[in-house]
Write a protein that holds these residues in place. Structure first.
Motif, mmCIF file in Angstrom:
data_model
loop_
_atom_site.group_PDB
_atom_site.id
_atom_site.type_symbol
_atom_site.label_atom_id
_atom_site.label_comp_id
_atom_site.label_asym_id
_atom_site.label_seq_id
_atom_site.Cartn_x
_atom_site.Cartn_y
_atom_site.Cartn_z
ATOM 1 N N GLU A 183 0.820 -1.212 0.000
ATOM 2 C CA GLU A 183 0.000 0.000 0.000
ATOM 3 C C GLU A 183 0.855 1.263 0.000
ATOM 4 O OE1 GLU A 183 -2.494 -0.217 3.402
ATOM 5 O OE2 GLU A 183 -3.846 -1.742 2.549
ATOM 6 N N LYS A 184 1.982 1.219 0.689
ATOM 7 C CA LYS A 184 2.778 2.430 0.897
ATOM 8 C C LYS A 184 4.035 2.488 0.029
ATOM 9 C CE LYS A 184 0.923 3.155 5.486
ATOM 10 N NZ LYS A 184 1.138 3.707 6.834
ATOM 11 N N ASP A 185 4.142 1.564 -0.917
ATOM 12 C CA ASP A 185 5.299 1.539 -1.811
ATOM 13 C C ASP A 185 6.596 1.510 -1.003
ATOM 14 O OD1 ASP A 185 6.747 1.507 -4.180
ATOM 15 O OD2 ASP A 185 6.825 3.702 -4.315
ATOM 16 N N ALA A 186 6.657 0.568 -0.087
ATOM 17 C CA ALA A 186 7.814 0.440 0.792
ATOM 18 C C ALA A 186 8.627 -0.800 0.429
ATOM 19 C CB ALA A 186 7.357 0.351 2.246
ATOM 20 N N ILE A 187 9.906 -0.765 0.780
ATOM 21 C CA ILE A 187 10.774 -1.921 0.626
ATOM 22 C C ILE A 187 11.500 -2.138 1.949
ATOM 23 C CG2 ILE A 187 12.747 -0.598 -0.246
ATOM 24 C CD1 ILE A 187 13.284 -3.034 -2.140
ATOM 25 N N ILE A 188 11.699 -3.393 2.306
ATOM 26 C CA ILE A 188 12.349 -3.740 3.565
ATOM 27 C C ILE A 188 13.746 -4.278 3.279
ATOM 28 C CG2 ILE A 188 12.256 -5.178 5.637
ATOM 29 C CD1 ILE A 188 9.204 -5.237 5.328
ATOM 30 N N LEU A 189 14.755 -3.609 3.842
ATOM 31 C CA LEU A 189 16.139 -4.041 3.739
ATOM 32 C C LEU A 189 16.578 -4.584 5.091
ATOM 33 C CD1 LEU A 189 17.754 -1.038 1.793
ATOM 34 C CD2 LEU A 189 16.558 -3.036 0.877
ATOM 35 N N ALA A 190 17.292 -5.697 5.099
ATOM 36 C CA ALA A 190 17.736 -6.300 6.357
ATOM 37 C C ALA A 190 19.189 -6.722 6.262
ATOM 38 C CB ALA A 190 16.867 -7.499 6.722
ATOM 39 N N HIS A 191 19.916 -6.499 7.341
ATOM 40 C CA HIS A 191 21.302 -6.951 7.408
ATOM 41 C C HIS A 191 21.346 -8.439 7.715
ATOM 42 C CE1 HIS A 191 25.479 -7.328 8.848
ATOM 43 N NE2 HIS A 191 25.716 -6.326 8.024
ATOM 44 N N ASN A 192 22.463 -9.058 7.324
ATOM 45 C CA ASN A 192 22.635 -10.499 7.540
ATOM 46 C C ASN A 192 22.615 -10.909 9.012
ATOM 47 O OD1 ASN A 192 22.998 -11.203 4.771
ATOM 48 N ND2 ASN A 192 25.135 -10.537 4.863
ATOM 49 N N TYR A 193 22.753 -9.948 9.934
ATOM 50 C CA TYR A 193 22.761 -10.266 11.360
ATOM 51 C C TYR A 193 21.384 -10.156 12.012
ATOM 52 C CZ TYR A 193 27.890 -9.643 11.068
ATOM 53 O OH TYR A 193 29.219 -9.739 10.747
ATOM 54 N N GLN A 194 20.376 -9.796 11.245
ATOM 55 C CA GLN A 194 19.037 -9.672 11.814
ATOM 56 C C GLN A 194 18.472 -11.052 12.196
ATOM 57 O OE1 GLN A 194 16.863 -6.554 12.188
ATOM 58 N NE2 GLN A 194 19.028 -6.071 12.464
ATOM 59 N N THR A 195 17.423 -11.041 12.998
ATOM 60 C CA THR A 195 16.803 -12.295 13.405
ATOM 61 C C THR A 195 16.198 -12.998 12.193
ATOM 62 O OG1 THR A 195 14.701 -11.184 13.876
ATOM 63 C CG2 THR A 195 16.268 -11.410 15.713
ATOM 64 N N ALA A 196 15.954 -14.283 12.323
ATOM 65 C CA ALA A 196 15.485 -15.095 11.196
ATOM 66 C C ALA A 196 14.166 -14.574 10.634
ATOM 67 C CB ALA A 196 15.336 -16.550 11.635
ATOM 68 N N ASP A 197 13.205 -14.231 11.509
ATOM 69 C CA ASP A 197 11.899 -13.805 10.995
ATOM 70 C C ASP A 197 11.984 -12.459 10.290
ATOM 71 O OD1 ASP A 197 12.405 -12.482 13.351
ATOM 72 O OD2 ASP A 197 10.436 -12.831 14.246
#
Length: 300
Positions: free
Chosen positions: A14-28
């Motif tokens: 809806e908000k034209d968003a993208i999620i970026l995550a570092h390799n150290y983030q939690t699995a979920d």
């Protein structure tokens, strides 16, 4: 899929968003992200995105870098207290004093720094390209901030005089040679991969030294089957997902970055819902920081 994940996916669309995550983030968090990578990969991705909103699942300097590269976009940091202790080990004021002492030196700053420090630097680097960045400079003296271990690793591959600041990553710096020797006893025959933020005596005992994404590429591509992974344990989830059939063991079960783990799905959801907390960088600081980051990204 549970309701929280469904709601995140809906809000993202809806908000034209993208999620970026570092390799150290939690699995979920890694699993809900559109793109997962190391600092260099995330910086390159942030510089090329068309989305209006960037949700950065990492630590503060990473979201700042995205805001510097894309000032017209809304950059969100779901966990605003997710700071990088190493980045806090040097300030712009301390760097200015250092530059006065060594006026002929080039300043190379690790991306694990504040925007203010980047603005005082000539060029940024990451663990993946630090050697390449230093080799590209004409100056013979290099002020390398803030990670002493990465600076000493770079010094192995250049004749330039590296003057490292005494900062460090607490996760990697506390890995010891005894940890490596014990891991080899526990998993004989496994390759030992370590991060260049580790101490020199740990690096000397490793089979290979890689950035986090370099580790993933190596594990996935080599014929070897077992690996001892000397970096933050969050990377093991991505290795299991991306490199099926390979066995990866943590070099140290205590290699946990508590600030990387402050982001969770409820915070990602709240951030998308409210478009807060937003990360911005003042224009005067962003201009200098952007130049140092762009110089890094232009080095191939």
């Amino acid at each position: 899929m549970d309701l929280l994940k469904e709601s995140i996916l809906r809000l993202k669309q809806e908000k034209d968003a993208i999620i970026l995550a570092h390799n150290y983030q939690t699995a979920d968090v890694q699993d809900i992200a559109d793109f997962t990578g190391d600092s260099l990969e995330l910086a390159r991705k942030a510089a090329t995105l068309d989305n209006e909103i960037i949700v950065f699942c990492g630590v503060d300097f990473m979201a700042e870098t995205a805001a510097v590269l894309s000032p017209e976009k809304t950059v969100l940091l779901p966990a605003p207290d997710a700071n990088c202790p190493m980045a806090d080990m040097i300030t712009a004021g301390e760097l200015r004093v250092l530059k006065e002492r060594f006026p002929e030196a080039a300043v190379v700053c690790y991306v694990n720094t504040s925007a203010e420090v980047k603005a005082e630097s000539d060029v940024c680097c990451t663990s993946a390209n630090a050697v390449q960045v230093v080799r590209s400079l004409k100056e013979e003296d290099i002020l390398f901030v803030p990670d002493r271990n990465l600076g000493r690793y770079v010094a192995r591959f250049t004749d330039k005089r590296i003057l490292p600041w005494e900062g460090f990553c607490f996760v990697h710096d506390r890995i010891t040679p005894a940890d490596v020797l014990q891991a080899r006893r526990d998993h004989p025959g496994a390759e030992v991969l370590v991060h260049p933020e580790c101490r020199p005596e740990v690096i000397d005992l490793a089979d290979h030294v890689f950035s986090t994404s370099g580790m993933i590429r190596h594990v996935c591509s080599t014929d070897s089957r077992e690996f001892i992974i000397g970096t933050e344990v969050g990377i093991l989830h991505r290795m299991k997902r991306d490199c099926p059939g390979k066995l990866c063991y943590p070099l140290s079960s205590g290699a946990v970055c508590v600030t990387m783990k402050k982001t969770d799905l409820s915070k990602v959801h709240r951030s998308l819902e409210t478009l807060k907390p937003r990360v911005t960088v003042p224009d005067d600081i962003a201009e200098g920081a952007r130049l140092a980051i762009r110089r890094m990204l232009d080095i191939r």
